[in-house]
Scaffold this motif. Structure first.
Motif, PDB file in Angstrom:
ATOM      1  N   ASP A 134       0.826  -1.224   0.000  1.00 34.25           N
ATOM      2  CA  ASP A 134       0.000   0.000   0.000  1.00 34.25           C
ATOM      3  C   ASP A 134       0.857   1.269   0.000  1.00 34.25           C
ATOM      4  OD1 ASP A 134      -2.138  -1.644   0.015  1.00 34.25           O
ATOM      5  OD2 ASP A 134      -2.805  -1.208   2.057  1.00 34.25           O
ATOM      6  N   ASP A 136       3.804   1.828  -1.240  1.00 31.67           N
ATOM      7  CA  ASP A 136       4.387   2.106  -2.567  1.00 31.67           C
ATOM      8  C   ASP A 136       3.335   2.712  -3.502  1.00 31.67           C
ATOM      9  OD1 ASP A 136       7.076   0.657  -2.188  1.00 31.67           O
ATOM     10  OD2 ASP A 136       5.600  -0.848  -1.614  1.00 31.67           O
ATOM     11  N   TYR A 137       2.119   2.168  -3.430  1.00 29.41           N
ATOM     12  CA  TYR A 137       1.057   2.691  -4.299  1.00 29.41           C
ATOM     13  C   TYR A 137       0.666   4.115  -3.864  1.00 29.41           C
ATOM     14  CZ  TYR A 137       0.731  -2.026  -6.158  1.00 29.41           C
ATOM     15  OH  TYR A 137       1.018  -3.228  -6.752  1.00 29.41           O
ATOM     16  N   VAL A 163      -6.009   3.559  -2.333  1.00 33.63           N
ATOM     17  CA  VAL A 163      -4.729   2.841  -2.377  1.00 33.63           C
ATOM     18  C   VAL A 163      -4.964   1.334  -2.200  1.00 33.63           C
ATOM     19  CG1 VAL A 163      -2.592   2.480  -1.087  1.00 33.63           C
ATOM     20  CG2 VAL A 163      -3.359   4.792  -1.586  1.00 33.63           C
ATOM     21  N   PHE A 166      -6.300  -0.109  -5.587  1.00 37.01           N
ATOM     22  CA  PHE A 166      -5.655   0.285  -6.848  1.00 37.01           C
ATOM     23  C   PHE A 166      -5.086  -0.916  -7.606  1.00 37.01           C
ATOM     24  CE2 PHE A 166      -1.689   1.685  -9.057  1.00 37.01           C
ATOM     25  CZ  PHE A 166      -2.296   2.414 -10.069  1.00 37.01           C
ATOM     26  N   GLU A 167      -4.338  -1.769  -6.882  1.00 36.88           N
ATOM     27  CA  GLU A 167      -3.713  -2.923  -7.553  1.00 36.88           C
ATOM     28  C   GLU A 167      -4.776  -3.896  -8.054  1.00 36.88           C
ATOM     29  OE1 GLU A 167      -0.134  -6.090  -6.707  1.00 36.88           O
ATOM     30  OE2 GLU A 167      -1.542  -5.762  -5.064  1.00 36.88           O
ATOM     31  N   LEU A 171      -4.732  -2.028 -11.650  1.00 34.96           N
ATOM     32  CA  LEU A 171      -3.415  -2.403 -12.162  1.00 34.96           C
ATOM     33  C   LEU A 171      -3.449  -3.795 -12.800  1.00 34.96           C
ATOM     34  CD1 LEU A 171      -0.485  -1.309 -12.252  1.00 34.96           C
ATOM     35  CD2 LEU A 171      -0.037  -2.702 -10.233  1.00 34.96           C
ATOM     36  N   PHE A 194       1.772   3.301 -14.239  1.00 34.56           N
ATOM     37  CA  PHE A 194       2.544   2.414 -13.348  1.00 34.56           C
ATOM     38  C   PHE A 194       3.194   1.304 -14.175  1.00 34.56           C
ATOM     39  CE2 PHE A 194       3.459  -0.899 -10.298  1.00 34.56           C
ATOM     40  CZ  PHE A 194       3.788  -0.211  -9.136  1.00 34.56           C
TER      41      PHE A 194
END
Length: 634
Positions: A134, A136-137, A163, A166-167, A171, A194
């Motif tokens: 988290d 890093d995002y 956050v 997001f992945e 992503l 990203f």
């Protein structure tokens, strides 16, 4: 070595190495169609897949040169399954069985065919692996990415992206578009940035395993020749722990195998889904049955737990799945007194002392070893270990925090690393007697690493001589365990030099990039040194390395797939289960997983000093409903 390499007629085939299988399991073993198998705790999932592999290989239902692919989530599960197939089949059959993790499978594809990806998605060949979290995002979204083009949105739009999701959502949430998106939302634009920064803008490309999974799927979508090669190679696919499948993994399998003649067997337990935080799908079984027309089959036997524990398990199971069918225990109860209880303590110190005394007494009463017990915690294992360890040592039982770090790797993860297992096997062969079992392990590992065919007896004999000469030299050079990190590291490097560093990397793709092999070797050397403290000989040092005579302390997540005579769950309170209300289903599934590791006894402990038990009242109600008593321990 099990059945010889000749073919067995399907009607003459019998289960190998076990007395019998339950009717539904035998039905799955012989199946010619796609199956989704719901198998509860102790149902023998690994055994089922091993028997199915033996049946397919020995009867020619998977005809040479075609192979069987088995995909697991954890490295140790993949290793265990491969080992069991080797025990049940002739080597010429077993070597047509590929058992690996999903991450290793996807990475192998990207490493082999990645340079055929379209330019916008093509990583550089020597990419590094990253494990973003988290934080890093958050840094990326709020500091690095900058404002989007006006046509996409504003910087303020980026601030509204969660956050946490997001992945998962943007992503890697869906298959990659070959040419990028034409009209992206701010979140899709940020996700694409990203990707492009990770692939193209640093000194090296850096990828996470979920990103590698998405690249592998795209690769096979745009490269029909690679996809057809896989379809031709594998007659059958096994998927283990299927309840934890992510959308990324499911999409990859669907892209490769949907509409082909590869037969898929997916095995898991929807009541043990504890990986939703790590992107597991909500209900992969229903998706699989719908897409592939798989037939749902349930297994009903429990070969692990006593009848009383199975009865309590069923009460927990119904809280997770109202349609759960009561399993049948195939194990006798062997203990006196309660199979399950909640023990209330006034202080953590008293708790530690009483638990150590309990384990010591049980070991004597039932002739058990320290590893027949496990201490499970929800999280923060180090904090519990600080109080528990001194009490256990005082009672003459080493306690080992398997969640503790050795270098940059958790101890439990280090022990199932292929390089660590290889080092220990060679040291056992060189430094302990009798070495019979270790000889076979080393010989088989070397045959695989050097690519020696099962029928090449000349090459095998040459390798055996080489191994003999090497272990004699090693034991002469290092008659005693290492007393410094330099010596410990030199032993590790020496063994790796002998087996062949490049060959280890070729057979285990995860070691090919990003310095992972170096981290494993350094942690192995560190752990070997720590295991050699005091005036001890090699056998004791290696026992300490593997934790042979220590009671393990670990988290619930790490206990999955393991089993113990007695499970002691320390800390059934709101403090440990602070996130219970965020996802009650996953938390209850975690509770179920912890409970079902036990063969004979489960003890839950509570200590008011650590927290109340109002948030997790539901768990206490479930136990009460199952007739579990609470006992105040003075």
């Amino acid at each position: 070595m099990g059945v010889l390499s000749r073919r067995v007629r399907p009607e003459d085939w019998k289960p190998v190495g076990v007395a019998a299988l339950e009717a539904n399991a035998l039905d799955v073993v012989r199946a010619t169609d796609h199956r989704s198998v719901i198998a509860g705790p102790g149902a023998g999932k690994t055994e089922l897949l091993a028997q199915r592999a033996a049946y397919l290989l020995q009867t020619g239902a998977s005809p040479a040169p075609r192979r069987i692919l088995a995909i697991s989530f954890k490295r140790d599960a993949a290793t265990n399954l491969a080992a069991r197939v080797r025990q049940r089949c002739h080597r010429s059959h077993a070597q047509r069985f590929d058992s690996m993790t999903f991450d290793a499978f996807a990475k192998g594809l990207v490493d082999r065919f990645g340079q055929a990806l379209p330019k916008r998605w093509r990583p550089r060949p020597d990419y590094d692996i990253m494990f973003p979290g988290d934080r890093d995002y958050r840094v990326f979204l709020y500091q690095q990415v900058g404002a989007p083009p006006a046509s996409v949105g504003t910087y303020a739009d980026l601030q509204t992206i969660s956050v946490k999701t997001f992945e998962r959502r943007y992503l890697v949430g869906s298959p990659l578009p070959v040419d990028g998106l034409w009209n992206p939302t701010p979140a899709q634009w940020a996700a694409d940035r990203f990707w492009q920064m990770s692939l193209h803008e640093g000194r090296k490309s850096v990828l996470s395993f979920p990103m590698i999974g998405r690249l592998a799927e795209l690769l096979l979508r745009v490269n029909p020749m690679a996809r057809d090669a896989l379809r031709l190679t594998y007659s059958h696919l096994f998927m283990d722990e299927f309840q934890d499948t992510t959308q990324i993994q499911y999409d990859l399998v669907r892209t490769i195998f949907l509409g082909t003649n590869t037969v898929i067997t997916a095995v898991g337990d929807n009541k043990q889904q504890i990986m939703r935080w790590a992107m597991a799908m909500d209900d992969p079984f229903t998706a699989f049955d719908g897409d592939f027309g798989a037939k749902r089959t349930s297994l009903y036997n429990n070969y692990r737990s006593s009848p009383e524990l199975v009865r309590i398990q069923h009460v927990l199971a119904q809280a997770l799945d109202a349609r759960a069918v009561a399993p049948v225990s195939k194990t006798a109860g062997t203990i006196a007194g309660d199979s399950c209880a909640i023990w209330d303590f006034s202080t953590p110190e008293i708790e530690a002392k009483r638990l150590a005394a309990f384990v010591a007494t049980e070991m004597k009463t039932h002739t058990l070893g320290p590893r027949d017990f496990v201490l499970l915690v929800r999280q923060k294992a180090n904090e519990y270990a600080a109080v528990l360890e001194p009490a256990f040592v005082a009672a003459g039982i080493p306690l080992r925090n398997e969640a503790g770090m050795v270098g940059s790797i958790a101890l439990q993860d280090l022990l199932v690393e292929a390089a660590s297992e290889l080092i220990v096997a060679v040291l056992r062969l060189a430094m302990t007697a009798p070495a019979g079992r270790h000889w076979t392990v080393c010989q088989e590992a070397l045959n695989t690493l050097r690519g020696v065919a099962p029928d090449d007896e000349v090459a095998q004999a040459r390798l055996a001589q080489e191994l003999d000469a090497y272990v004699l030299k090693l034991s002469a050079t290092h008659p005693n365990p290492p007393k410094s990190k330099v010596v410990s590291r030199s032993i590790v490097d020496n063994i790796l030099g002998f087996v062949g560093r490049e060959r280890v990397i070729a057979v285990h793709p995860a070691y090919g990039q990003g310095g992972w092999l170096e981290k494993v070797l350094d942690s192995a050397a560190e752990h070997l040194l720590m295991s050699s403290v005091g005036d001890i000989e090699w056998p004791s040092a290696l026992d300490t390395y593997e934790g042979t005579h220590a009671t393990p302390l670990m988290t619930i997540h790490k206990s999955k797939g393991l089993e113990y005579h007695s499970v002691i769950f320390v800390g059934l309170d709101d403090g440990a289960w602070w996130s219970f209300s965020n996802d009650q289903i996953e938390a209850t599934a975690g509770f179920f997983v912890a409970f079902t590791r036990a063969k004979q006894r489960v003890v839950f402990t509570y200590c008011a000093q650590r927290g109340t038990r109002t948030k997790i009242a539901t768990l206490y109600q479930l136990l009460k409903k199952a007739g579990v008593k609470s006992i105040h321990v003075a």
